[in-house]
Design an enzyme around this catalytic site. Structure first.
Site, PDB file in Angstrom:
ATOM      1  CE  LYS A  53      -3.817  -0.483  -0.218  1.00  0.00           C
ATOM      2  NZ  LYS A  53      -5.008  -1.054  -0.878  1.00  0.00           N
ATOM      3  CB  SER A 295      -3.427 -10.898   2.622  1.00  0.00           C
ATOM      4  OG  SER A 295      -2.277 -10.078   2.624  1.00  0.00           O
TER       5      SER A 295
HETATM    6  N1  PMP Z   1      -3.283  -7.689   1.765  1.00  0.00           N
HETATM    7  C1  PMP Z   1      -3.177  -6.754   2.728  1.00  0.00           C
HETATM    8  C2  PMP Z   1      -2.554  -7.136   4.035  1.00  0.00           C
HETATM    9  C3  PMP Z   1      -3.682  -5.466   2.510  1.00  0.00           C
HETATM   10  O1  PMP Z   1      -3.594  -4.536   3.485  1.00  0.00           O
HETATM   11  C4  PMP Z   1      -4.293  -5.169   1.265  1.00  0.00           C
HETATM   12  C5  PMP Z   1      -4.870  -3.803   1.023  1.00  0.00           C
HETATM   13  N2  PMP Z   1      -6.049  -3.556   1.740  1.00  0.00           N
HETATM   14  C6  PMP Z   1      -4.394  -6.172   0.303  1.00  0.00           C
HETATM   15  C7  PMP Z   1      -3.862  -7.410   0.584  1.00  0.00           C
HETATM   16  C8  PMP Z   1      -5.111  -5.970  -1.024  1.00  0.00           C
HETATM   17  O2  PMP Z   1      -4.595  -4.979  -1.849  1.00  0.00           O
HETATM   18  P1  PMP Z   1      -5.543  -4.117  -2.803  1.00  0.00           P
HETATM   19  O3  PMP Z   1      -6.198  -3.054  -1.937  1.00  0.00           O
HETATM   20  O4  PMP Z   1      -4.617  -3.525  -3.809  1.00  0.00           O
HETATM   21  O5  PMP Z   1      -6.581  -4.998  -3.385  1.00  0.00           O
END
Ligand code: PMP
Length: 358
Positions: A53, A295
């Site tokens: 991010k 994630s």
């Molecule tokens: N994994 C984590 C830990 C995140 O903080 C985010 C962003 N919210 C994402 C994945 C997904 O990224 P995006 O917002 O680009 O879909």
């Protein structure tokens, strides 16, 4: 004997920490992967505030500066599950903007503390009001105070930065090589939308794999997200359930994601259980020394399943969005103790000196 390891520097000096965002490495992982398949992870924890991010944060601020909608010294505000807030707190600190984050109490304590350490104010919203409550609080505060709302869920600067950086890096690093699968999840959908758009155009043979939590399959449900006239969500999506994969799948389908779903910029949609993501994150840490959050573990778990069924020669890339250090107080670290366990105590007492007696 291999020669001693040496390094040569980056060959340049940096004017600002913000110039170090991006250009993250793709690293091969072998654990669980058939020997004739190559699986790489794109390690986004190499970014200066340790998550993907950071890319979005610098993009939103620079686009707003360029368009003149962010005035010098104006307060920036955003609703965030954490990493966007940490990224924006870093960018705002470096660029001289006060920053306020709204965040549900459900996200980990270390994210709040990190933002505050970076000089931000953190306004907590009730867990029961979910991401949408947190979002509405940010809108309310922005309107009441004439603050700049970063709008990561709607901003064009979100997917665009992934088109211009993340995707370009992937094209460059896999130039002249196969890339059969690219695997990601979604939060705002910025990573997916931006990278998928470029891959579809420039590497049409690459299969795009999108994943979402098994108990919150918003896309798979095919149910429409209700929206207000400005594109923002009007209430929670009916398929949403609270899940364990922080940063993924908020309780609504963001506008940034919707276009890529409508354009069907994915080939496979794979559900993943949060516990499988946690297990895969531990596997990466303990067998590869790669330290990522839930994630990242979830994305890797999906990629590993593809690798196991893939034909020889297949090349797979999956995203690791952030560092595992952001989860010390979360279920990821639930079975990691502070005191010595039995094995460690036995080791300690196996020699005569320096052991704890209490
Ligand atoms: N994994 C984590 C830990 C995140 O903080 C985010 C962003 N919210 C994402 C994945 C997904 O990224 P995006 O917002 O680009 O879909």
């Amino acid at each position: 004997m291999p020669s001693l390891r040496t390094t040569n520097g980056r060959g340049r000096l940096y004017e600002s920490i913000l110039d170090t965002i991006g250009d993250t490495p793709c690293v091969r992982v072998k654990i669980g992967v058939p020997a004739d398949v190559r699986l790489y992870v794109k390690a986004e924890f190499f970014n200066p505030a340790s998550s993907i991010k950071d890319r979005l944060a610098i993009s939103i601020i620079e686009e707003a500066e360029r368009d003149g909608i962010l005035k010098p010294g104006q307060t920036v505000i955003e609703a965030t599950s954490g990493n966007t807030g940490v990224g924006l707190a870093m960018v705002c600190a470096a660029r001289g903007y006060p920053f306020v984050a709204t965040m549900p109490t459900s996200v980990s304590i270390e994210r709040r503390k990190l933002m505050r350490f970076l000089g931000a104010k953190v306004i907590l919203t009730p867990k029961a009001d979910k991401a949408i409550g947190c979002y509405k609080k940010a809108v309310e505060l922005a309107d009441a105070n004439d603050w700049f709302l970063a709008r990561q869920f709607e901003s064009e600067a979100n997917a665009k930065i992934h088109e211009n950086t993340t995707a370009r890096e992937i094209l460059a690093d896999f130039s002249g090589d196969r890339l059969d699968y690219w695997v990601t999840g979604y939060g705002t959908g910025g990573t997916f939308s931006g990278v998928a758009k470029v891959l579809r155009a420039e590497r049409p043979e690459t299969k795009i794999v999108l994943s979402e939590p098994a108990n919150a399959q918003l896309i798979q449900s095919d149910l429409k997200q209700k929206r207000t006239s400005d594109g923002s969500p009007d209430g929670s999506h009916p398929a949403f359930e609270p899940h364990m994969i922080q940063g993924w799948t908020p309780d609504f389908i963001p506008a940034v994601l919707q276009e890529s779903i409508d354009e069907k910029r994915f080939d496979l949609l794979v559900p993943i259980d949060g516990q499988d993501g946690i297990d895969a994150s531990k596997l990466l840490a303990q067998k590869e020394g790669i330290f990522t959050g839930v994630s990242g573990g979830s994305t890797f778990s999906v990629a590993l399943d593809i690798a196991k069924g893939a034909e020889p020669g297949t090349v797979i890339l999956c995203m690791l969005p952030d560092t595992g250090e952001r989860y010390l107080s979360s279920p990821l670290f639930e079975d990691v103790g502070e005191d010595m366990n039995e094995v460690e105590l036995a080791l300690s007492f196996s020699t005569p000196g320096f052991h704890l007696n209490e």
